[in-house]
Write a protein that holds these residues in place. Structure first.
Motif, PDB file in Angstrom:
ATOM      1  N   PHE A  21       0.816  -1.201   0.000  1.00  0.00           N
ATOM      2  CA  PHE A  21       0.000   0.000   0.000  1.00  0.00           C
ATOM      3  C   PHE A  21       0.856   1.260   0.000  1.00  0.00           C
ATOM      4  CE2 PHE A  21      -2.461   3.395   1.938  1.00  0.00           C
ATOM      5  CZ  PHE A  21      -3.594   3.377   1.144  1.00  0.00           C
ATOM      6  N   GLY A  22       1.898   1.264   0.817  1.00  0.00           N
ATOM      7  CA  GLY A  22       2.793   2.424   0.863  1.00  0.00           C
ATOM      8  C   GLY A  22       3.391   2.725  -0.494  1.00  0.00           C
ATOM      9  N   GLY A  23       3.779   1.682  -1.202  1.00  0.00           N
ATOM     10  CA  GLY A  23       4.307   1.859  -2.550  1.00  0.00           C
ATOM     11  C   GLY A  23       3.253   2.389  -3.498  1.00  0.00           C
ATOM     12  N   GLY A  24       2.015   1.974  -3.278  1.00  0.00           N
ATOM     13  CA  GLY A  24       0.922   2.413  -4.128  1.00  0.00           C
ATOM     14  C   GLY A  24       0.665   3.907  -4.041  1.00  0.00           C
ATOM     15  N   ILE A  25       0.911   4.486  -2.876  1.00  0.00           N
ATOM     16  CA  ILE A  25       0.718   5.933  -2.743  1.00  0.00           C
ATOM     17  C   ILE A  25       2.028   6.689  -2.917  1.00  0.00           C
ATOM     18  CG2 ILE A  25      -1.349   5.676  -1.319  1.00  0.00           C
ATOM     19  CD1 ILE A  25       0.347   6.596   1.090  1.00  0.00           C
ATOM     20  N   VAL A  38      11.069   8.244   9.092  1.00  0.00           N
ATOM     21  CA  VAL A  38      10.690   9.411   8.298  1.00  0.00           C
ATOM     22  C   VAL A  38      10.430   8.937   6.868  1.00  0.00           C
ATOM     23  CG1 VAL A  38      11.358  11.706   7.480  1.00  0.00           C
ATOM     24  CG2 VAL A  38      12.163  10.904   9.724  1.00  0.00           C
ATOM     25  N   VAL A  39       9.290   9.338   6.317  1.00  0.00           N
ATOM     26  CA  VAL A  39       8.950   9.009   4.931  1.00  0.00           C
ATOM     27  C   VAL A  39       8.511  10.281   4.215  1.00  0.00           C
ATOM     28  CG1 VAL A  39       8.206   6.660   5.536  1.00  0.00           C
ATOM     29  CG2 VAL A  39       6.509   8.475   5.295  1.00  0.00           C
ATOM     30  N   SER A  40       8.586  10.231   2.895  1.00  0.00           N
ATOM     31  CA  SER A  40       8.037  11.323   2.088  1.00  0.00           C
ATOM     32  C   SER A  40       7.055  10.736   1.088  1.00  0.00           C
ATOM     33  CB  SER A  40       9.147  12.088   1.365  1.00  0.00           C
ATOM     34  OG  SER A  40       9.770  11.270   0.401  1.00  0.00           O
ATOM     35  N   VAL A  41       6.092  11.555   0.690  1.00  0.00           N
ATOM     36  CA  VAL A  41       5.082  11.159  -0.282  1.00  0.00           C
ATOM     37  C   VAL A  41       4.821  12.363  -1.184  1.00  0.00           C
ATOM     38  CG1 VAL A  41       2.703  10.385  -0.640  1.00  0.00           C
ATOM     39  CG2 VAL A  41       3.991   9.553   1.342  1.00  0.00           C
ATOM     40  N   GLU A  42       4.995  12.170  -2.486  1.00  0.00           N
ATOM     41  CA  GLU A  42       4.692  13.224  -3.454  1.00  0.00           C
ATOM     42  C   GLU A  42       3.180  13.311  -3.626  1.00  0.00           C
ATOM     43  OE1 GLU A  42       6.840  15.372  -4.898  1.00  0.00           O
ATOM     44  OE2 GLU A  42       8.408  14.413  -3.679  1.00  0.00           O
ATOM     45  N   VAL A  43       2.651  14.508  -3.498  1.00  0.00           N
ATOM     46  CA  VAL A  43       1.212  14.730  -3.635  1.00  0.00           C
ATOM     47  C   VAL A  43       0.864  14.868  -5.115  1.00  0.00           C
ATOM     48  CG1 VAL A  43      -0.692  16.312  -3.120  1.00  0.00           C
ATOM     49  CG2 VAL A  43       1.063  15.848  -1.388  1.00  0.00           C
ATOM     50  N   LEU A  47      -3.992  11.194  -4.937  1.00  0.00           N
ATOM     51  CA  LEU A  47      -4.197  11.270  -3.487  1.00  0.00           C
ATOM     52  C   LEU A  47      -5.289  12.269  -3.111  1.00  0.00           C
ATOM     53  CD1 LEU A  47      -0.494  11.266  -2.216  1.00  0.00           C
ATOM     54  CD2 LEU A  47      -2.014   9.326  -2.594  1.00  0.00           C
ATOM     55  N   HIS A  48      -5.873  12.939  -4.086  1.00  0.00           N
ATOM     56  CA  HIS A  48      -6.863  13.981  -3.823  1.00  0.00           C
ATOM     57  C   HIS A  48      -8.263  13.415  -3.620  1.00  0.00           C
ATOM     58  CE1 HIS A  48      -4.400  17.315  -6.023  1.00  0.00           C
ATOM     59  NE2 HIS A  48      -3.896  17.010  -4.845  1.00  0.00           N
ATOM     60  N   GLN A  49      -9.034  14.114  -2.815  1.00  0.00           N
ATOM     61  CA  GLN A  49     -10.465  13.882  -2.742  1.00  0.00           C
ATOM     62  C   GLN A  49     -11.116  14.832  -3.748  1.00  0.00           C
ATOM     63  OE1 GLN A  49     -11.851  16.803  -1.631  1.00  0.00           O
ATOM     64  NE2 GLN A  49     -11.741  16.909   0.604  1.00  0.00           N
ATOM     65  N   PRO A  50     -12.437  14.811  -3.926  1.00  0.00           N
ATOM     66  CA  PRO A  50     -13.072  15.587  -4.995  1.00  0.00           C
ATOM     67  C   PRO A  50     -12.788  17.092  -4.988  1.00  0.00           C
ATOM     68  CG  PRO A  50     -14.603  13.956  -4.184  1.00  0.00           C
ATOM     69  CD  PRO A  50     -13.403  13.921  -3.264  1.00  0.00           C
ATOM     70  N   GLY A  52      -9.917  18.474  -4.549  1.00  0.00           N
ATOM     71  CA  GLY A  52      -8.551  18.749  -4.975  1.00  0.00           C
ATOM     72  C   GLY A  52      -7.528  18.855  -3.869  1.00  0.00           C
ATOM     73  N   ILE A  53      -7.878  18.378  -2.670  1.00  0.00           N
ATOM     74  CA  ILE A  53      -6.922  18.361  -1.552  1.00  0.00           C
ATOM     75  C   ILE A  53      -6.649  16.909  -1.153  1.00  0.00           C
ATOM     76  CG2 ILE A  53      -7.618  20.640  -0.713  1.00  0.00           C
ATOM     77  CD1 ILE A  53      -9.287  19.268   1.454  1.00  0.00           C
ATOM     78  N   VAL A  54      -5.558  16.702  -0.436  1.00  0.00           N
ATOM     79  CA  VAL A  54      -5.205  15.342  -0.011  1.00  0.00           C
ATOM     80  C   VAL A  54      -6.345  14.757   0.819  1.00  0.00           C
ATOM     81  CG1 VAL A  54      -3.596  13.943   1.340  1.00  0.00           C
ATOM     82  CG2 VAL A  54      -2.726  15.794  -0.103  1.00  0.00           C
ATOM     83  N   HIS A  55      -6.751  13.550   0.466  1.00  0.00           N
ATOM     84  CA  HIS A  55      -7.814  12.814   1.156  1.00  0.00           C
ATOM     85  C   HIS A  55      -7.370  12.500   2.584  1.00  0.00           C
ATOM     86  CE1 HIS A  55     -10.579   9.570   2.118  1.00  0.00           C
ATOM     87  NE2 HIS A  55     -11.282   9.887   1.034  1.00  0.00           N
ATOM     88  N   GLY A  56      -8.271  12.643   3.536  1.00  0.00           N
ATOM     89  CA  GLY A  56      -7.948  12.363   4.932  1.00  0.00           C
ATOM     90  C   GLY A  56      -7.473  10.945   5.170  1.00  0.00           C
ATOM     91  N   GLY A  57      -7.998  10.007   4.391  1.00  0.00           N
ATOM     92  CA  GLY A  57      -7.572   8.621   4.529  1.00  0.00           C
ATOM     93  C   GLY A  57      -6.104   8.423   4.202  1.00  0.00           C
ATOM     94  N   VAL A  58      -5.564   9.280   3.339  1.00  0.00           N
ATOM     95  CA  VAL A  58      -4.136   9.203   3.010  1.00  0.00           C
ATOM     96  C   VAL A  58      -3.307   9.513   4.258  1.00  0.00           C
ATOM     97  CG1 VAL A  58      -2.280  10.244   1.638  1.00  0.00           C
ATOM     98  CG2 VAL A  58      -4.496   9.741   0.580  1.00  0.00           C
ATOM     99  N   TYR A  59      -3.701  10.544   4.988  1.00  0.00           N
ATOM    100  CA  TYR A  59      -2.978  10.885   6.219  1.00  0.00           C
ATOM    101  C   TYR A  59      -3.047   9.731   7.231  1.00  0.00           C
ATOM    102  CZ  TYR A  59      -3.003  15.699   4.508  1.00  0.00           C
ATOM    103  OH  TYR A  59      -2.837  16.844   3.759  1.00  0.00           O
ATOM    104  N   CYS A  60      -4.240   9.140   7.366  1.00  0.00           N
ATOM    105  CA  CYS A  60      -4.400   8.007   8.283  1.00  0.00           C
ATOM    106  C   CYS A  60      -3.514   6.835   7.868  1.00  0.00           C
ATOM    107  CB  CYS A  60      -5.856   7.547   8.319  1.00  0.00           C
ATOM    108  SG  CYS A  60      -6.992   8.718   9.048  1.00  0.00           S
ATOM    109  N   ALA A  61      -3.487   6.550   6.576  1.00  0.00           N
ATOM    110  CA  ALA A  61      -2.686   5.432   6.069  1.00  0.00           C
ATOM    111  C   ALA A  61      -1.197   5.681   6.267  1.00  0.00           C
ATOM    112  CB  ALA A  61      -2.995   5.195   4.600  1.00  0.00           C
TER     113      ALA A  61
END
Length: 138
Positions: A21-25, A38-43, A47-50, A52-61
């Motif tokens: 899953f981590g690789g998927g995002i 420490v990890v980084s994730v390119e937005v 990863l957006h919700q409708p 145009g902002i990062v979906h809350g589930g992404v932060y939880c994951a």
């Protein structure tokens, strides 16, 4: 855990970067130690919700994975960890750039662990803060 076993385990975790899953995002491990992950994730649009902002589930994951990896590295070969609670607060909307998540321990005991994960945007301001409780399975 000996330094050799610890280093081997850390290399195993880093080798999984890009998988699951981590690789998927797009999660990229920058630092992996028993005391800090420490990890980084390119937005991007994936990863957006409708709105145009990062979906809350992404932060939880992200919080769940960072805490789980950190807890597993700390526990080492003594067992496995599983998440049993994830409470993540969304503080600020992010639309683009890079998210950086840093996990640090709050409590590490025989049967459970508690990790705090702060997720920041490019400007260094907190976008979300998560707290993840893990059960240590022997």
């Amino acid at each position: 855990m000996s330094d050799a076993v610890e280093n081997e385990f850390i290399q195993l975790i880093r080798g999984q970067s890009g998988a699951g899953f981590g690789g998927g995002i797009g999660m990229n491990y920058l630092e992996v130690t028993p005391d800090r992950v420490v990890v980084s994730v390119e937005v991007g649009p994936h990863l957006h919700q409708p709105y145009g902002i990062v979906h809350g589930g992404v932060y939880c994951a992200i919080a769940e994975e960072v805490a789980s990896v950190a807890g597993a590295v700390w526990l080492g070969g003594e067992g496995k960890v599983v998440g049993v609670n994830n409470s993540t607060d969304f503080l600020r909307a992010v639309t683009e750039g890079t998210l950086t998540a840093t996990g640090t321990p709050v409590h590490r005991g025989r049967s459970q662990q508690l990790w705090r994960v702060e997720i920041t945007g490019d400007d260094g301001r907190a976008a979300a803060v998560g707290q993840v409780r893990l059960a240590n399975l022997q």
